[in-house]
Design a protein around this motif. Sequence first.
Motif: not given
Length: 146
Positions: A53-67
């Motif tokens: 996978x070739x990705x551009x930029x980055x983001x941070x996620x947080x689910x309600x489950x805590x993951x």
Amino acid sequence: MAKAENKTKPTSETPEAFVATVDPPVRRSDAEVLLKWFADVTGLKPKMWGPSLIGYGRYHYKYETGREGDFFLTGFSPRKANLVFYVMPGYQYDSMKDKLARLGKYKTGKSCLYVNKLADIDMEVLREIIEEGLAYMRKNYETFDE
């Protein structure tokens, strides 16, 4: 209990080295075009995420489950069967549906857009799709332009 980590992480391989190994040759040629095209559209440098996978930029996620974790904002993968474009908010929005109607030949998954070859789609419409996806991610998530 320990939280499961995201298995898809940035690697030290360069996208250029990876693209040089892509088969068949038409897929490699399309991937070479996309490396520069995505950099122009996003203003970001490519980074390998996992083996393909070739990705551009980055983001941070947080689910309600805590993951929680990090993933790229947008990107692509030149797979043997097709090119895959990743637009993280997905394609269910009305504005995306309008763009998809103008794109050309494709199939979709939740956040994946599958295309046989670049010649099958309108690259200006793809630009609109990528730009809308990036705007959504930057508005709704903590993002990093790396």
